[in-house]
Write a protein that holds these residues in place. Structure first.
Motif, PDB file in Angstrom:
ATOM      1  N   VAL A 223      89.567  46.039  23.655  1.00  0.00           N
ATOM      2  CA  VAL A 223      90.797  45.485  23.076  1.00  0.00           C
ATOM      3  C   VAL A 223      91.867  45.362  24.149  1.00  0.00           C
ATOM      4  CG1 VAL A 223      92.750  46.046  21.563  1.00  0.00           C
ATOM      5  CG2 VAL A 223      90.416  46.161  20.681  1.00  0.00           C
ATOM      6  N   ALA A 224      92.003  46.414  24.964  1.00  0.00           N
ATOM      7  CA  ALA A 224      92.986  46.377  26.049  1.00  0.00           C
ATOM      8  C   ALA A 224      92.679  45.236  27.019  1.00  0.00           C
ATOM      9  CB  ALA A 224      93.005  47.718  26.778  1.00  0.00           C
ATOM     10  N   LEU A 225      91.397  45.036  27.293  1.00  0.00           N
ATOM     11  CA  LEU A 225      90.976  43.953  28.183  1.00  0.00           C
ATOM     12  C   LEU A 225      91.367  42.596  27.588  1.00  0.00           C
ATOM     13  CD1 LEU A 225      89.326  43.492  30.838  1.00  0.00           C
ATOM     14  CD2 LEU A 225      87.320  43.189  29.386  1.00  0.00           C
ATOM     15  N   ALA A 226      91.113  42.427  26.294  1.00  0.00           N
ATOM     16  CA  ALA A 226      91.441  41.166  25.621  1.00  0.00           C
ATOM     17  C   ALA A 226      92.944  40.947  25.569  1.00  0.00           C
ATOM     18  CB  ALA A 226      90.855  41.167  24.212  1.00  0.00           C
ATOM     19  N   GLN A 227      93.690  42.003  25.277  1.00  0.00           N
ATOM     20  CA  GLN A 227      95.147  41.874  25.211  1.00  0.00           C
ATOM     21  C   GLN A 227      95.753  41.611  26.582  1.00  0.00           C
ATOM     22  OE1 GLN A 227      96.007  45.587  23.194  1.00  0.00           O
ATOM     23  NE2 GLN A 227      96.226  44.557  21.213  1.00  0.00           N
ATOM     24  N   GLY A 228      95.004  41.954  27.624  1.00  0.00           N
ATOM     25  CA  GLY A 228      95.467  41.675  28.979  1.00  0.00           C
ATOM     26  C   GLY A 228      95.182  40.258  29.432  1.00  0.00           C
ATOM     27  N   GLY A 229      94.543  39.458  28.556  1.00  0.00           N
ATOM     28  CA  GLY A 229      94.317  38.054  28.879  1.00  0.00           C
ATOM     29  C   GLY A 229      92.881  37.687  29.186  1.00  0.00           C
ATOM     30  N   ALA A 230      91.939  38.621  29.021  1.00  0.00           N
ATOM     31  CA  ALA A 230      90.534  38.313  29.306  1.00  0.00           C
ATOM     32  C   ALA A 230      90.026  37.241  28.344  1.00  0.00           C
ATOM     33  CB  ALA A 230      89.678  39.575  29.172  1.00  0.00           C
ATOM     34  N   THR A 231      89.182  36.371  28.864  1.00  0.00           N
ATOM     35  CA  THR A 231      88.610  35.312  28.045  1.00  0.00           C
ATOM     36  C   THR A 231      87.428  35.834  27.242  1.00  0.00           C
ATOM     37  OG1 THR A 231      87.023  34.623  29.746  1.00  0.00           O
ATOM     38  CG2 THR A 231      89.239  33.625  29.817  1.00  0.00           C
ATOM     39  N   ARG A 232      86.978  35.017  26.322  1.00  0.00           N
ATOM     40  CA  ARG A 232      85.806  35.370  25.521  1.00  0.00           C
ATOM     41  C   ARG A 232      84.602  35.639  26.416  1.00  0.00           C
ATOM     42  NH1 ARG A 232      83.619  32.010  20.300  1.00  0.00           N
ATOM     43  NH2 ARG A 232      81.569  32.980  20.125  1.00  0.00           N
ATOM     44  N   ARG A 233      84.392  34.790  27.416  1.00  0.00           N
ATOM     45  CA  ARG A 233      83.248  34.964  28.317  1.00  0.00           C
ATOM     46  C   ARG A 233      83.374  36.260  29.122  1.00  0.00           C
ATOM     47  NH1 ARG A 233      81.405  29.894  31.809  1.00  0.00           N
ATOM     48  NH2 ARG A 233      80.931  29.255  29.668  1.00  0.00           N
ATOM     49  N   GLU A 234      84.582  36.585  29.557  1.00  0.00           N
ATOM     50  CA  GLU A 234      84.787  37.814  30.332  1.00  0.00           C
ATOM     51  C   GLU A 234      84.526  39.056  29.482  1.00  0.00           C
ATOM     52  OE1 GLU A 234      88.156  36.231  33.530  1.00  0.00           O
ATOM     53  OE2 GLU A 234      88.767  36.966  31.543  1.00  0.00           O
ATOM     54  N   ILE A 235      84.928  39.010  28.227  1.00  0.00           N
ATOM     55  CA  ILE A 235      84.683  40.152  27.341  1.00  0.00           C
ATOM     56  C   ILE A 235      83.186  40.298  27.075  1.00  0.00           C
ATOM     57  CG2 ILE A 235      85.048  41.026  24.995  1.00  0.00           C
ATOM     58  CD1 ILE A 235      87.833  39.731  25.125  1.00  0.00           C
ATOM     59  N   GLN A 236      82.504  39.189  26.843  1.00  0.00           N
ATOM     60  CA  GLN A 236      81.054  39.249  26.627  1.00  0.00           C
ATOM     61  C   GLN A 236      80.343  39.805  27.866  1.00  0.00           C
ATOM     62  OE1 GLN A 236      80.611  35.089  25.576  1.00  0.00           O
ATOM     63  NE2 GLN A 236      80.204  35.609  23.422  1.00  0.00           N
ATOM     64  N   LYS A 237      80.818  39.420  29.037  1.00  0.00           N
ATOM     65  CA  LYS A 237      80.234  39.921  30.277  1.00  0.00           C
ATOM     66  C   LYS A 237      80.428  41.422  30.394  1.00  0.00           C
ATOM     67  CE  LYS A 237      80.421  39.257  35.315  1.00  0.00           C
ATOM     68  NZ  LYS A 237      81.074  38.497  36.410  1.00  0.00           N
ATOM     69  N   GLU A 238      81.623  41.906  30.032  1.00  0.00           N
ATOM     70  CA  GLU A 238      81.890  43.344  30.102  1.00  0.00           C
ATOM     71  C   GLU A 238      81.035  44.106  29.097  1.00  0.00           C
ATOM     72  OE1 GLU A 238      83.702  47.045  31.108  1.00  0.00           O
ATOM     73  OE2 GLU A 238      83.283  45.151  32.132  1.00  0.00           O
ATOM     74  N   ILE A 239      80.810  43.533  27.917  1.00  0.00           N
ATOM     75  CA  ILE A 239      79.959  44.195  26.925  1.00  0.00           C
ATOM     76  C   ILE A 239      78.522  44.289  27.444  1.00  0.00           C
ATOM     77  CG2 ILE A 239      78.928  43.944  24.630  1.00  0.00           C
ATOM     78  CD1 ILE A 239      81.609  42.779  23.702  1.00  0.00           C
ATOM     79  N   ARG A 240      78.048  43.234  28.097  1.00  0.00           N
ATOM     80  CA  ARG A 240      76.698  43.290  28.676  1.00  0.00           C
ATOM     81  C   ARG A 240      76.622  44.343  29.773  1.00  0.00           C
ATOM     82  NH1 ARG A 240      77.094  37.581  28.076  1.00  0.00           N
ATOM     83  NH2 ARG A 240      77.707  37.336  30.278  1.00  0.00           N
ATOM     84  N   ARG A 241      77.684  44.449  30.580  1.00  0.00           N
ATOM     85  CA  ARG A 241      77.702  45.461  31.637  1.00  0.00           C
ATOM     86  C   ARG A 241      77.658  46.861  31.041  1.00  0.00           C
ATOM     87  NH1 ARG A 241      80.529  49.055  34.147  1.00  0.00           N
ATOM     88  NH2 ARG A 241      82.287  48.848  32.695  1.00  0.00           N
ATOM     89  N   LEU A 242      78.425  47.069  29.977  1.00  0.00           N
ATOM     90  CA  LEU A 242      78.426  48.380  29.328  1.00  0.00           C
ATOM     91  C   LEU A 242      77.060  48.694  28.741  1.00  0.00           C
ATOM     92  CD1 LEU A 242      81.896  48.141  27.541  1.00  0.00           C
ATOM     93  CD2 LEU A 242      81.316  49.672  29.433  1.00  0.00           C
ATOM     94  N   GLY A 243      76.388  47.654  28.215  1.00  0.00           N
ATOM     95  CA  GLY A 243      75.058  47.857  27.670  1.00  0.00           C
ATOM     96  C   GLY A 243      74.060  48.264  28.735  1.00  0.00           C
ATOM     97  N   ARG A 244      74.171  47.631  29.919  1.00  0.00           N
ATOM     98  CA  ARG A 244      73.268  48.002  31.020  1.00  0.00           C
ATOM     99  C   ARG A 244      73.556  49.417  31.491  1.00  0.00           C
ATOM    100  NH1 ARG A 244      74.370  42.660  32.606  1.00  0.00           N
ATOM    101  NH2 ARG A 244      75.921  43.383  34.133  1.00  0.00           N
ATOM    102  N   SER A 245      74.824  49.784  31.532  1.00  0.00           N
ATOM    103  CA  SER A 245      75.188  51.133  31.960  1.00  0.00           C
ATOM    104  C   SER A 245      74.591  52.170  31.029  1.00  0.00           C
ATOM    105  CB  SER A 245      76.718  51.286  31.998  1.00  0.00           C
ATOM    106  OG  SER A 245      77.283  50.411  32.942  1.00  0.00           O
ATOM    107  N   HIS A 246      74.602  51.828  29.721  1.00  0.00           N
ATOM    108  CA  HIS A 246      74.035  52.758  28.749  1.00  0.00           C
ATOM    109  C   HIS A 246      72.529  52.885  28.939  1.00  0.00           C
ATOM    110  CE1 HIS A 246      73.505  54.861  24.957  1.00  0.00           C
ATOM    111  NE2 HIS A 246      72.573  53.976  24.620  1.00  0.00           N
TER     112      HIS A 246
END
Length: 295
Positions: A223-246
């Motif tokens: 949410v903080a990332l999105a409120q800071g101006g991140a795009t939909r694609r950037e948020i999806q990329k971060e979610i994929r990164r978090l998934g790989r980290s897990h």
């Protein structure tokens, strides 16, 4: 998130009958002191954006209140049915009076009129929009609000009937289908509070829908990332990164597992076949682990 104003349709006026007639009655405009008005009990809008109110106040200073408020007489003054945002902005602008249209509406009529007026506006956030539409469904189907959601889900599975026709008239007037609302938007009310409040504060519904698909422990950061101006694609990329980290997180330490499995308390509660399986697993542990267990 803001919404385009849907076209007003006559079908809804016909459906709502007397309420629509009262709201559309010949206009007799007058003014009332701002301190003689009070917030409406049926106000569907939960959040009033300060920046938006200041902008509206500036417009009111320059041009006045262009659209009168709809109010109804109540004990001690008048209650706002539609136009609370204009009333708040008028006070910020320093106005002592505002133009009003007075209608004698009962609680049910005032509630429907307030919902319709707000749902025609562009600046209602998605959470308040969904809340308002669910309230409207409850009103036209004459149900308690807490039963309206379940009834909508039930109607998706039923053969077309009177309730279906009623909902089609309501949602056609709002530029949407009730089926789409039920399947796609209604679920927002079940979202975790951190995402729900972010959408209420202006986070686009489309981004909120992406964020709720991620593990809940990451919602606040996303949410903080999105409120800071991140795009939909950037948020999806971060979610994929978090998934790989897990996925790449190390398995529980073998020694910790072995200590549990090898404890007398654990082994004594096992059936003979299960104990043999544990013994075989422990026998395959590296020498360092077996040595540590014997310490």
């Amino acid at each position: 998130m803001t919404r385009k104003r849907p076209p007003r349709r006559e079908g809804l006026d016909e459906l709502l009958g007397q309420t629509a007639d009262l709201v559309k009655a010949p206009v007799v405009e007058q003014t009332l002191p701002v301190d003689r008005l009070r917030s409406g009990t049926a106000q569907p809008r939960r959040a009033f954006d300060n920046a938006g109110l200041e902008s509206l106040a500036a417009s009111i200073r320059a041009q006045g209140v262009l659209q009168p408020l709809l109010v109804r007489p109540v004990q001690g003054g008048h209650e706002i049915v539609a136009g609370e945002r204009r009333w708040r902005a008028a006070q910020l602008a320093g106005l002592a009076e505002v133009p009003v249209i007075i209608r004698h509406l009962d609680d049910q009529q005032a509630r429907v009129a307030a919902l319709l007026e707000n749902l025609q506006r562009e600046d209602l956030n998605t959470v308040d929009e969904v809340d308002a539409k669910l309230d409207l469904v409850a009103s036209v189907l004459r149900l308690p609000r807490e039963d309206a959601r379940a009834r909508l889900m039930q109607l998706l599975r039923e053969e077309p009937g009177q309730d279906h026709a009623t909902l089609e008239a309501v949602f056609t007037a709002l530029g949407e289908t009730w089926q789409s609302f039920t399947k796609n938007k209604l679920r927002i009310l079940k979202w975790p509070s951190v995402v729900l409040e972010a959408v209420r504060a202006g986070l686009p519904f489309t981004l909120g829908r992406i964020i709720v698909g991620a593990p809940e422990e990451h919602h606040a950061a996303l949410v903080a990332l999105a409120q800071g101006g991140a795009t939909r694609r950037e948020i999806q990329k971060e979610i994929r990164r978090l998934g790989r980290s897990h996925e790449e997180a190390p398995m529980p330490d073998a020694l910790q597992v072995a200590r549990v499995l090898g404890s007398a308390r654990f082994l004594n509660n096992l059936q003979p076949a299960a104990r043999k399986a544990v013994d075989r697993w422990l026998a395959k542990m590296p020498d360092a682990v077996r040595e540590a267990l014997s310490d």
